[in-house]
Scaffold this active site. Structure first.
Site, mmCIF file in Angstrom:
data_model
loop_
_atom_site.group_PDB
_atom_site.id
_atom_site.type_symbol
_atom_site.label_atom_id
_atom_site.label_comp_id
_atom_site.label_asym_id
_atom_site.label_seq_id
_atom_site.Cartn_x
_atom_site.Cartn_y
_atom_site.Cartn_z
ATOM 1 N N GLU A 60 0.819 -1.216 0.000
ATOM 2 C CA GLU A 60 0.000 0.000 0.000
ATOM 3 C C GLU A 60 0.853 1.266 0.000
ATOM 4 O O GLU A 60 0.500 2.270 -0.622
ATOM 5 C CB GLU A 60 -0.961 -0.009 1.192
ATOM 6 N N HIS A 129 -12.155 -6.252 7.696
ATOM 7 C CA HIS A 129 -12.781 -5.879 6.419
ATOM 8 C C HIS A 129 -14.019 -5.037 6.681
ATOM 9 O O HIS A 129 -14.967 -5.064 5.921
ATOM 10 C CB HIS A 129 -13.167 -7.126 5.611
#
Lengths: 324, 369
Positions: A60, A129
C-alpha cells in the site's frame, strides 16, 4: 439515464474520466484482469490496457507513494486500496507526503490524486474488512474526505474528485455497493465537493450522517414519522471540508441534532460535527447532541449487527431527543 | 548457512586520494564544466561552515550538513540532463547549485523568509526548486523513493524521455519505503536511479547495525535491479557510474541502484556531537579521502587549475555567501496569511475562519515586530 448500483456508478465514473482525460490512470491490487475484489474496475483493463490500469504488487505504501510521484509529474492517478483496513502501511505516504507536498513546496508541487477505498461493516467482514476510520483522515490538513451514499452521488462525486487539484480520500460504503439501483445520467456530470444534501426533509430533529449510515437514518426517520415525529436527514457527502451552512441551517430549524456513523465513537468525526454545532448553535438546541456510533471496541464478526447503529437504535434516540 | 548470492564489493574508482587518475577510465567532461563542478563543491563546503555558525549564533534554527559528501550529489547531478527530476533528501544542496539555483535562494530557505520557495514552512536544508526540477523533500526517511519511481513511470507513459534520480542515505535502506520503491521500480521497469549516499552512519548508528548484508548495493539483486558500488568521494567515478545508469534508463533498460561510499565530516546535524559515536582516528583517516582536495588534485594534474585560481575562487565564493546572508537575513518573514495558504488549492471555510481570527489578532500582512 441508466439504473446502476453504487458499484457500477464507480466503474462508470472511472470509465468516463479515463475516456475524457488520458492522464487518468488506475493503480491498485487486482484492479486489472480481476477487476478489483468488488469488481469496481471490471472491464477497464480491456478498454484502457495494462499501462493505465496498473496491477500493483501487494504494497500500500508503494501504491500511494508511486501514485503521488505520478501526480507530481502531472498525471491524475486513482489509487485503489482494497479495504480501508489495509491502508495503514501507506498511512505515512498520506500523512507525511501527499497531504503536505503542496504546502511544504509553497504551492509549486501538487498532488492531484484520488485514493479510493471501500469502508464500513455489514458484509460479514470481521475485524479487518469492516472498519470506518475516516477520523484518521479528517484530522489531516491537506486532504479532502468524501463518502457517497447513493449511485448518483458516487459517480458525480468521483468525477469531481478526479478533477480536483488536491488529494481526495474517496470512501466507498461497501454495504451499499450492490444494495439498490438508481437512475444515473450517462456520460459526464459532477456533484460538487464540500456540499451536503438534504436526503429527507423534516422539522423536529436533524439526523446527520454519511455513507452507509445515511440509509439507516432514512429508515429510522420513516419509522419516526409513523409516530408523528418529523426527522430531517442530512447526507454530508463530503466530510472534509464539511458543509457547515447546510448543517447549521437544518439544526437552526429543528433545534435537535443526532449524529450517526459506524466509526468507533471516541474521537470520531461525529465528535467534530457535534463540537461545530455546539460552538455555533448551542442556543437553539432543545436537547443534548447525541452521537450514535460504533462501540469503542474492534469490530465484531458475529455481532456486527449489534456493533453498527441500526434504525431501531436511531429511533430510540430520536424519541429521546424529542422528549428531552 | 551458506551465502548463495554474493556481489563484488569492490568500489569503482577513477582517481586516488591525490587526484592521480586512470586515463582509461577518465570520463569526458568539458573543462568549464569540471571547474563549475569544483566551484559548486567548494560552495557547499563554505556555505556549510557559515550556516553552521549562523545556527550557533541563533540566527537560523537548525542546520544539516553535506560536508565530505559533495562529490556524491555534484557528480551524479552532473550526469543528468537539467530536465530530469531529482527527489532529494537533505544533503544535496550541491544538486541545486549545479543546476543554477543561487546561494541566495538557499539562504532564503534557511532564514524562512518571504522569498523562500517554501514560504518559511520547513526546517533549514529542506530545499526544493520547481524551476530546476528538484522535488520537495520531507524529514521522514526514504518516503521520496516511491515518488521518484512514480514520476519515472509517468515519464515513461508520457514518453517525455525524462528520468528520475533519488538520493537517500544508508539508514533509508532499512525503511519500508526503500523496499516499496525498489520493488515497484523493478516491476514497472521505471527509468529511475536510486542513489544511496552511504556515509557510514544514520545519526549515530553505523551501517553494520542497519543490515547484516556486506554491501547495500547487493540489495538490488533481490529486486532484479543492477546494483553498483562506487567511491563516493571520487567525483569522476560518481559521474561515470551515474552516467552509465542514466544511459541504461534512457534506453529503456530500467532502474539502477548506486551505493556511493562516502563520509560526513561533521555531525549529522547541528543537534548532535559525533565524538560520542565515532573516533577521531576514523575521521582523520577519511580526511585523506576528502573529495574536494581530490578533485583539486585532479584539476591541477590536468593543468587547468593552480593556486592563484584557487585563491580567486575562494574569495569569490566567500563574498557571494556573505552578501547572500546579509540580503536573506534582511528580508521580511512571509505574512501570517501564508500560514493558511497552499493547504488546498482553494482555501476552505474553516481555514478562512482561522485566518481571519488570526489576522484580527495580529493585523493584516503581519510579519513580526
Amino acid at each position: 439515464m441508466v439504473a446502476e448500483t453504487l458499484l457500477q456508478a464507480v466503474n462508470d465514473a472511472l470509465r468516463t474520466e479515463m475516456e475524457a482525460d488520458d492522464r487518468v490512470v488506475l493503480i491498485g491490487e487486482d484492479v486489472g484482469k480481476d477487476g478489483g475484489v468488488f469488481r469496481a474496475t471490471e472491464g477497464l483493463i480491456n478498454t484502457f490496457g495494462p499501462e493505465r490500469v496498473m496491477d500493483a504488487p501487494l504494497n500500500e505504501a508503494g501504491i500511494i507513494g508511486v501514485a503521488t510521484g505520478m501526480a507530481m509529474y502531472g498525471m491524475r492517478p486513482v489509487a485503489e486500496i482494497q479495504f480501508m483496513d489495509f491502508i495503514y502501511p501507506g498511512f505515512d505516504q498520506i500523512v507525511s507526503e501527499a497531504s503536505k507536498i503542496r504546502y511544504r513546496s509553497g504551492g509549486t508541487y501538487t498532488v492531484p490524486m484520488v485514493i479510493r477505498t471501500p469502508y464500513g461493516g455489514g458484509i460479514k467482514g470481521g475485524i479487518y474488512h469492516s472498519q470506518s476510520t475516516e477520523a484518521y483522515f479528517t484530522h489531516l490538513p491537506g486532504v479532502k474526505v468524501v463518502s457517497p451514499s447513493t449511485p448518483y452521488d458516487a459517480k458525480g462525486l468521483l468525477i469531481a474528485s478526479i478533477r480536483d487539484p488536491d488529494v481526495v480520500i474517496f470512501l466507498e460504503p461497501k454495504r451499499v455497493y450492490r444494495s439498490f439501483r438508481e437512475e444515473v445520467p450517462e456520460g459526464d456530470y459532477t456533484v460538487p465537493l464540500g456540499k451536503a444534501k438534504t436526503a429527507r426533509k423534516g422539522k423536529d430533529v436533524t439526523l446527520v450522517s454519511y455513507g452507509a449510515s445515511v440509509h439507516t437514518c432514512i429508515q429510522a426517520a420513516e419509522e419516526a414519522s409513523r409516530e408523528g415525529i418529523s426527522a430531517e436527514v442530512i447526507d454530508l457527502r463530503t466530510l472534509l471540508p464539511i458543509d457547515i451552512e447546510t448543517l447549521l441551517a437544518s439544526v437552526n430549524r429543528t433545534g435537535r441534532l443526532i449524529v450517526v456513523n459506524e466509526a468507533n465513537k471516541f474521537g470520531s468525526f461525529a465528535g467534530e460535527i457535534s463540537a461545530l454545532v455546539a460552538e455555533r448553535a448551542i442556543d437553539v438546541l432543545s436537547a443534548p447532541i447525541y452521537r450514535i456510533s460504533g462501540f469503542d471496541t474492534p469490530f465484531s464478526y458475529t455481532w456486527e449487527s449489534v456493533f453498527m447503529p441500526d434504525a431501531a437504535k436511531v429511533l430510540e434516540y430520536i424519541r429521546k431527543a424529542v422528549n428531552y | 548457512m551458506e551465502t548463495k548470492l554474493r556481489m563484488d564489493a569492490a568500489l569503482f574508482q577513477v582517481m586516488d586520494n591525490e587526484g592521480n587518475f586512470d586515463k582509461e577510465l577518465e570520463p569526458e567532461i568539458p573543462k568549464d564544466r569540471l571547474i563549475r563542478m569544483y566551484r559548486v563543491m567548494q560552495t557547499v563546503r563554505m556555505f556549510e561552515n557559515i550556516a553552521m555558525g549562523l545556527q550557533r549564533q541563533g540566527r537560523i534554527g537548525f542546520y544539516i550538513g553535506a560536508g565530505g559528501q559533495e562529490a556524491c550529489s555534484v557528480g551524479s547531478t552532473a550526469a543528468l540532463k537539467d530536465s530530469d527530476w531529482i527527489f532529494p533528501a537533505y544533503r544535496e544542496p550541491g544538486a541545486l547549485l549545479l543546476r543554477g539555483e543561487t546561494v541566495l535562494q538557499l539562504f532564503h530557505q534557511l532564514f524562512g523568509n518571504e522569498n523562500d520557495y517554501n514560504k518559511g514552512r520547513q526546517m533549514p536544508n529542506h530545499f526544493n526548486s520547481r524551476d530546476k526540477n528538484i522535488a520537495t523533500p520531507s524529514s521522514p526517511i526514504a518516503t521520496q523513493i516511491p515518488h521518484a519511481v512514480g514520476m519515472a513511470i509517468a515519464a515513461k507513459m508520457r514518453k517525455t524521455g525524462d528520468i528520475a534520480l533519488t538520493y537517500f542515505g544508508d539508514g533509508a535502506t532499512s525503511e519500508n519505503d526503500f523496499h516499496s520503491g525498489m520493488n515497484f521500480a523493478g516491476i514497472f521497469d521505471a527509468p529511475v536511479i536510486m542513489f544511496c549516499q552511504n556515509n557510514g552512519y544514520a545519526i549515530s548508528l553505523p551501517t553494520r547495525r542497519q543490515t547484516r548484508a556486506e554491501t547495500l548495493a547487493q540489495k538490488a539483486i533481490a529486486y532484479g535491479i543492477p546494483g553498483e558500488r562506487v567511491d563516493g568521494n571520487d567525483i569522476l567515478a560518481v559521474y561515470s557510474v551515474t552516467r552509465k545508469a542514466v544511459e541504461r534508463a534512457r534506453k529503456g533498460g530500467g532502474p539502477t541502484m548506486i551505493e556511493a561510499i562516502t563520509y560526513r565530516i561533521g555531525p549529522h546535524s547541528s543537534s548532535d556531537d559525533p565524538t560520542k559515536y565515532r573516533d577521531k582516528s576514523e575521521v582523520d583517516e577519511w580526511m585523506k579521502k576528502e573529495p574536494i582536495r581530490r578533485m583539486r588534485g585532479y584539476l591541477i594534474k590536468k593543468g587547468i587549475w593552480n593556486d592563484d585560481k584557487e585563491k580567486e575562487l575562494l574569495e569569490e565564493i566567500d563574498a557571494e555567501i556573505r552578501s547572500a546572508v546579509k540580503v536573506a537575513e534582511g528580508i521580511a518573514k512571509p505574512p501570517i496569511e501564508t500560514i493558511f495558504e497552499n493547504v488546498y488549492e482553494e482555501m476552505p471555510w474553516h481555514l478562512k475562519e482561522q485566518m481571519e481570527e488570526t489576522v484580527s489578532r495580529y493585523g493584516k500582512n503581519y510579519r513580526g515586530g
